[in-house]
Design a protein around this motif. Structure first.
Motif, short mmCIF file in Angstrom:
data_model
loop_
_atom_site.label_atom_id
_atom_site.label_comp_id
_atom_site.label_asym_id
_atom_site.label_seq_id
_atom_site.Cartn_x
_atom_site.Cartn_y
_atom_site.Cartn_z
N MET A 1 1.35 -17.70 -25.03
CA MET A 1 2.30 -18.43 -24.20
C MET A 1 3.46 -17.50 -23.85
O MET A 1 3.87 -16.66 -24.63
CB MET A 1 2.81 -19.66 -24.93
N PHE A 2 3.98 -17.69 -22.66
CA PHE A 2 5.12 -16.92 -22.18
C PHE A 2 6.23 -17.90 -21.89
O PHE A 2 6.01 -18.94 -21.27
CB PHE A 2 4.72 -16.17 -20.91
N ALA A 3 7.44 -17.59 -22.32
CA ALA A 3 8.55 -18.51 -22.09
C ALA A 3 9.85 -17.75 -21.86
O ALA A 3 10.10 -16.73 -22.49
CB ALA A 3 8.71 -19.47 -23.25
N THR A 4 10.61 -18.27 -20.93
CA THR A 4 11.98 -17.79 -20.71
C THR A 4 12.87 -19.02 -20.78
O THR A 4 12.40 -20.13 -21.05
CB THR A 4 12.13 -17.11 -19.34
N GLU A 5 14.12 -18.84 -20.47
CA GLU A 5 15.04 -19.97 -20.50
C GLU A 5 14.64 -21.07 -19.52
O GLU A 5 14.78 -22.25 -19.80
CB GLU A 5 16.45 -19.48 -20.17
N ARG A 6 14.10 -20.68 -18.35
CA ARG A 6 13.77 -21.67 -17.32
C ARG A 6 12.28 -21.84 -17.06
O ARG A 6 11.89 -22.69 -16.27
CB ARG A 6 14.45 -21.29 -16.02
N LEU A 7 11.43 -21.04 -17.68
CA LEU A 7 10.01 -21.06 -17.36
C LEU A 7 9.18 -20.99 -18.63
O LEU A 7 9.44 -20.16 -19.51
CB LEU A 7 9.67 -19.86 -16.47
N THR A 8 8.18 -21.86 -18.73
CA THR A 8 7.22 -21.80 -19.83
C THR A 8 5.83 -21.79 -19.24
O THR A 8 5.47 -22.66 -18.45
CB THR A 8 7.37 -23.03 -20.76
N VAL A 9 5.05 -20.78 -19.61
CA VAL A 9 3.69 -20.64 -19.12
C VAL A 9 2.75 -20.76 -20.32
O VAL A 9 2.83 -19.96 -21.25
CB VAL A 9 3.49 -19.27 -18.43
N PRO A 10 1.88 -21.77 -20.30
CA PRO A 10 0.96 -21.94 -21.43
C PRO A 10 -0.09 -20.83 -21.44
O PRO A 10 -0.25 -20.12 -20.45
CB PRO A 10 0.32 -23.30 -21.16
N PRO A 11 -0.80 -20.69 -22.55
CA PRO A 11 -1.86 -19.68 -22.60
C PRO A 11 -2.87 -19.89 -21.46
O PRO A 11 -3.13 -21.03 -21.05
CB PRO A 11 -2.52 -19.92 -23.95
N ILE A 12 -3.42 -18.80 -20.98
CA ILE A 12 -4.40 -18.87 -19.89
C ILE A 12 -5.75 -19.23 -20.47
O ILE A 12 -6.19 -18.64 -21.45
CB ILE A 12 -4.47 -17.51 -19.19
N GLN B 1 -9.04 -5.87 -15.04
CA GLN B 1 -7.77 -5.15 -15.04
C GLN B 1 -6.59 -6.12 -15.16
O GLN B 1 -5.62 -5.86 -15.86
CB GLN B 1 -7.61 -4.30 -13.78
N MET B 2 -6.70 -7.24 -14.44
CA MET B 2 -5.66 -8.26 -14.53
C MET B 2 -5.51 -8.74 -15.97
O MET B 2 -4.40 -8.82 -16.49
CB MET B 2 -5.97 -9.44 -13.61
N LEU B 3 -6.63 -9.03 -16.62
CA LEU B 3 -6.59 -9.51 -18.00
C LEU B 3 -6.02 -8.43 -18.92
O LEU B 3 -5.24 -8.75 -19.83
CB LEU B 3 -7.98 -9.93 -18.45
N ARG B 4 -6.38 -7.19 -18.69
CA ARG B 4 -5.83 -6.09 -19.50
C ARG B 4 -4.32 -6.02 -19.33
O ARG B 4 -3.57 -5.90 -20.30
CB ARG B 4 -6.46 -4.77 -19.07
N ASP B 5 -3.86 -6.11 -18.08
CA ASP B 5 -2.43 -6.09 -17.81
C ASP B 5 -1.70 -7.24 -18.50
O ASP B 5 -0.61 -7.06 -19.03
CB ASP B 5 -2.15 -6.12 -16.31
N LEU B 6 -2.31 -8.40 -18.48
CA LEU B 6 -1.70 -9.56 -19.14
C LEU B 6 -1.62 -9.36 -20.65
O LEU B 6 -0.62 -9.71 -21.28
CB LEU B 6 -2.48 -10.84 -18.82
N GLN B 7 -2.67 -8.78 -21.23
CA GLN B 7 -2.65 -8.50 -22.68
C GLN B 7 -1.58 -7.49 -23.03
O GLN B 7 -0.87 -7.64 -24.02
CB GLN B 7 -4.02 -8.01 -23.14
N VAL B 8 -1.44 -6.46 -22.21
CA VAL B 8 -0.42 -5.45 -22.45
C VAL B 8 0.97 -6.07 -22.33
O VAL B 8 1.87 -5.76 -23.13
CB VAL B 8 -0.57 -4.27 -21.47
N ALA B 9 1.14 -6.98 -21.38
CA ALA B 9 2.44 -7.62 -21.17
C ALA B 9 2.85 -8.49 -22.35
O ALA B 9 4.03 -8.66 -22.62
CB ALA B 9 2.41 -8.45 -19.89
N GLU B 10 1.87 -9.04 -23.05
CA GLU B 10 2.18 -9.88 -24.20
C GLU B 10 2.80 -9.05 -25.29
O GLU B 10 3.58 -9.43 -26.07
CB GLU B 10 0.93 -10.58 -24.72
#
Length: 57
Positions: A1-12, A48-57
């Motif tokens: 999951m990704f979260a900021t003060e104004r945005l929460t994104v559940p796991p893909i 590649q998109m999934l790899r980028d997302l994993q790296v971003a986590e």
């Protein structure tokens, strides 16, 4: 999951990968910046998109 003060994104989950990929390659400016091209065809794969997302986590 990704979260900021104004945005929460559940796991893909697997059901949303095609839609997420469509959004990922829909921005020519983003692709130009990250992949060196303005169209994602044959340059930015789903893997590649999934790899980028994993790296971003």
């Amino acid at each position: 999951m990704f979260a900021t003060e104004r945005l929460t994104v559940p796991p893909i989950d697997e059901d949303h990968l095609d839609d997420l990929y469509a959004v990922y390659i829909s921005s020519p400016d983003y692709l130009r910046l990250t992949e060196g091209t303005s169209d994602g065809v044959d340059v930015c794969s789903k893997e590649q998109m999934l790899r980028d997302l994993q790296v971003a986590e």
